[in-house]
Enzyme design. Structure first.
Site, short mmCIF file in Angstrom:
data_model
loop_
_atom_site.label_atom_id
_atom_site.label_comp_id
_atom_site.label_asym_id
_atom_site.label_seq_id
_atom_site.Cartn_x
_atom_site.Cartn_y
_atom_site.Cartn_z
N ASP A 266 -50.06 69.38 75.25
CA ASP A 266 -50.05 71.02 75.06
C ASP A 266 -48.83 71.34 75.65
OD1 ASP A 266 -50.62 73.61 74.79
OD2 ASP A 266 -52.54 73.57 75.60
C1 NOJ Z 1 -50.78 76.57 74.89
C2 NOJ Z 1 -52.00 76.44 74.04
O1 NOJ Z 1 -53.01 75.96 75.18
C3 NOJ Z 1 -52.13 75.73 72.73
O2 NOJ Z 1 -53.61 75.72 72.15
C4 NOJ Z 1 -50.99 75.86 71.73
O3 NOJ Z 1 -51.11 75.20 70.47
C5 NOJ Z 1 -49.91 75.87 72.48
N1 NOJ Z 1 -49.67 76.87 73.63
C6 NOJ Z 1 -48.50 76.16 71.50
O4 NOJ Z 1 -48.64 77.46 71.34
#
Ligand code: NOJ
Length: 735
Positions: A266
């Site tokens: 993430d």
């Molecule tokens: C953080 C989020 O937790 C995740 O779900 C997402 O895909 C990424 N940011 C990218 O935007």
């Protein structure tokens, strides 16, 4: 202004006008472009042609968020090696982030409420198609974590409190997305149950609970759906960050589930170079690009801290995902044209409407108040979520699952949809936005029926503080509750008109102090851009409500599985300065399993949902099959309308196993004409009778009698049969 994205990073340049850098060398100089070779052989051949820096370049996000045509992530291709760009984009309810001209579908929880894997496949295929046409080849979806905490700000981004339903939903969506040559990333792996302290919290969970309640859906989405990407989460699991956790990555994901694709962190979830590389992370995505896997990884390989074989394996996994899904052979549309292209189609908008119709749960229908019939009726349409379009309407959730930019989506509000449909019956709509209770009451008094549409705003980054319906606006920074009281509004309207129907646009369960005062109730979740049209079709009975709850709705704040601070939002532990610990002390008793084990009656049980027709279950037999058993029974539509029921099969294991009373192991949505009967067969593979044995390190079947219960909710199971099983040990990853 509503907030759309995940990262709280300062605004950065929207995109760079770069020519796509991959895929331009000739096939002759790139023998791995031969599609007759296996994906693995192609990946290995290409790996052999790569330098150390070519390899390292594939393992990290080198540019800031939004840099490449509004996408969340970008790893440039390598033209001399015919490697296409990897472009990562969010996709909870449609192709989001800064993309425009895409379809706003209903929220993931609405999709799973349809209990219809065929529909979820279509959704995935539409999502994949739109992504590919926008120049994207990695979708940051689907979200399949178990909805453990009803207050979780990302409850709406996940499928269910039940791992079986999450697995079937996720696998179908994965197949759909990857059919369009777009790689999925299952997220957020694993035990990602809350947003409070999301970057540091430790999910303290025992191995059996992890294996049974949080892992099966990943296993199923990988072996049944063919998922080639997984996103490791922000949280820690038993004190170790998810993206460097040997137990959950190398141990479970690779060792048990046989995952051979790429693990992507993430955004900002990577915390080390050597530990992450050694324990199973393949790509670092970060808000500050390349913190751990850029030059630092190259140095670690040169210094021997990370063996070349480990780097090779990381790159092989990325290439294998790309070859398997078809990114090399079917690269997405070229930029800059793709960024500007509108890609939503009338078929996709129609699909968004169908999903909302099939995902909106009818929870109460007293005195046959619904569907609305007759002509020349006056309908009072009331409430903050009824009238607005775009920015104020609760058509979708907040954070990176938000779709898309404010004001761009042509959202059909309930007011628009219902007004248009009412005209066909010569009905009149009296609208009050609910900001002045007196106006709402006056409209309700003047009408034959009152429909009140209320909602909340749930967001990544913030949990709800309670289950009270607060409305308002949530962002990563927190929630600003509405000043008006939606519960009081409903009560006032119901007092003015006994024929009141409530429509909830919420991301998860809320308490309903007014439930006894109203006659009708729909849970529409975040319904996407066809909100008003889908709602009108359901209210007027043009389609039968066929959704069932993928999550239990508690009757009170405390009568639910997560009721101590140690469970949520967690407590500090002596000696751990990193963050709090959330103790998964409820163990296997997540969601309905807890209610049944403790004899607690919820407001609405898991699996519950009404139709405008009625159904009867009879004649259950459960017979052994080559693997496991098959449950066969008759389902009859005993009413006078065409409609669907969701037939559900639950297995109760011998008490000595220590398992919850009953667990969902199969389901089928069945549409029937009035009076029609059908013999329904639900396969119960041997895994349906197995539980995780921590000592054996695998799934085992305890010899004894198993109960198979069939019906249309976890609390409404009119049929039972028993089946005996002998002792068995299933291979790890056989779930
Ligand atoms: C953080 C989020 O937790 C995740 O779900 C997402 O895909 C990424 N940011 C990218 O935007």
């Amino acid at each position: 202004m509503r907030f759309r994205r995940c990262a709280a990073a300062a605004a950065v340049a929207l995109f760079a006008v770069l020519a796509a850098s991959g895929g331009t060398a000739s096939a002759a100089s790139c023998p791995w472009m031969n599609p007759t070779l296996s994906p693995n052989a192609r990946a290995e051949m290409l790996l052999g042609a790569m330098s150390l820096s070519d390899k390292v370049a594939m393992t990290y996000q080198q540019y800031p968020l939004d840099y490449h045509y509004g996408a969340a992530g970008y790893i440039p291709g390598n033209a001399s090696l015919c490697i296409p760009d990897l472009v990562f984009n969010d996709a909870g309810q449609g192709v989001g982030d800064a993309q425009t001209g895409t379809t706003a579908f209903p929220a993931p929880i609405a999709q799973s409420a349809s209990w219809d894997p065929g529909l979820q496949y279509q959704f995935g295929a539409a999502l994949g198609q739109e992504a590919s046409e926008k120049g994207i080849d990695v979708q940051l979806a689907p979200g399949i974590e178990t909805d453990r905490v009803p207050m979780d700000g990302r409850n709406w981004e996940y499928a269910s409190e039940d791992p079986f339903l999450s697995g079937q939903t996720g696998a179908a969506e994965v197949e759909g997305i990857q059919s369009q040559h777009v790689i999925v990333t299952l997220k957020h792996y694993i035990a990602n149950s809350q947003e409070t302290d999301r970057m540091t919290d430790s999910a303290d969970v025992d191995q059996r609970t992890l294996e049974e309640m949080y892992a099966p859906q990943y296993d199923v989405a990988i072996h049944q759906g063919g998922a080639m990407g997984v996103m490791c989460s922000y949280n820690r699991i038993n004190s170790v960050y998810a993206c460097e956790n040997p137990q959950t990555l190398k141990g479970m994901l690779d060792g048990q589930f046989g995952f051979t694709g790429m693990v992507v962190s993430d955004w900002g979830a990577t915390h080390s170079t050597v530990a992450s590389a050694m324990n199973g992370l393949d790509i670092e995505m970060n808000v500050t690009p390349g913190t751990y896997f850029g030059p630092a990884l190259e140095t670690a390989v040169e210094d021997g801290q990370v063996p070349t074989s480990t780097l090779n394996d990381m790159v092989l996994r990325i290439l294998r995902a790309m070859f398997t899904v078809g990114v090399f052979d079917h690269p997405p549309a070229a930029q800059p044209e793709a960024y500007a292209a509108p890609v939503s189609t009338p078929d996709h908008v129609a699909l968004a409407r169908t999903i909302s119709e099939e995902g909106t749960v009818l929870l109460k229908n007293q005195d046959g108040i619904l569907p609305l019939t007759g002509s020349g009726q006056k309908i009072a349409l009331i409430g903050p979520a009824a009238g607005q379009t775009g920015a104020e309407n609760e058509y979708n959730g907040e954070g990176s699952g938000h779709i898309p930019e404010v004001g761009v989506v042509p959202v059909v509000s309930p007011l628009q949809g219902i007004t248009q449909r009412a005209a066909a019956d010569d009905d009149t709509v009296l609208y009050a936005d609910g900001t002045a209770t007196a106006d709402a009451v006056a409209a309700a008094k003047a009408a034959n029926v009152a429909v009140v549409v209320v909602g909340d705003s749930e967001s990544e980054g913030t949990d709800r503080s309670s289950l009270t319906l607060t409305g308002g606006t949530c962002t990563l920074e927190g929630c600003v509750p509405q000043t008006s009281d939606q519960n009081a509004l409903i009560s006032a309207v119901a007092a003015a008109n006994p024929n009141t129907v409530v429509v909830l646009d919420t991301g998860g369960p809320v308490l309903m102090p007014w439930l006894g005062q109203v006659k009708g109730l729909f849970e529409a979740w975040y319904p996407g851009q066809e909100d008003g049209n889908a709602l009108a079709a359901l209210l007027f009975g043009d389609v039968d409500p066929s959704a069932h709850l993928p999550e239990t709705f508690p009757a009170s704040e405390t009568a639910q599985p997560i009721s101590t601070a140690a469970q949520w939002p967690g407590v500090t532990e002596p000696g751990d300065s990193v963050g709090p610990h959330s103790i998964y002390s409820e163990g296997l008793l997540v969601g309905y399993r807890w209610y049944e084990a403790n004899g607690v009656t919820p407001l609405f049980p898991f699996g519950y949902g009404l139709s405008y027709t009625t159904f009867h279950f009879s004649d259950l037999t459960v017979t052994p099959a080559s693997s496991g058993a098959v449950a066969r029974f008759t389902l009859q539509n005993t009413g006078s309308r065409y409609g669907a029921d969701v037939a559900q099969a639950y297995v109760g294991m011998p008490a000595s196993t220590g398992e919850p009373p009953r667990q969902l192991k199969g389901y089928q949505k069945v549409w029937l004409e009035p009076g029609q009967s059908k013999t329904v067969s639900i396969a119960l593979p041997e895994t349906s009778f197995a539980h995780w044995d921590t000592t054996a390190g695998t799934w085992v079947v305890t010899p004894g009698d198993y109960t198979v219960s069939v019906g249309d909710s976890s609390a409404g199971l009119p049929l039972q049969a028993t089946l005996s099983r002998s002792s068995a040990q299933l291979p790890a990853g056989a779930y």
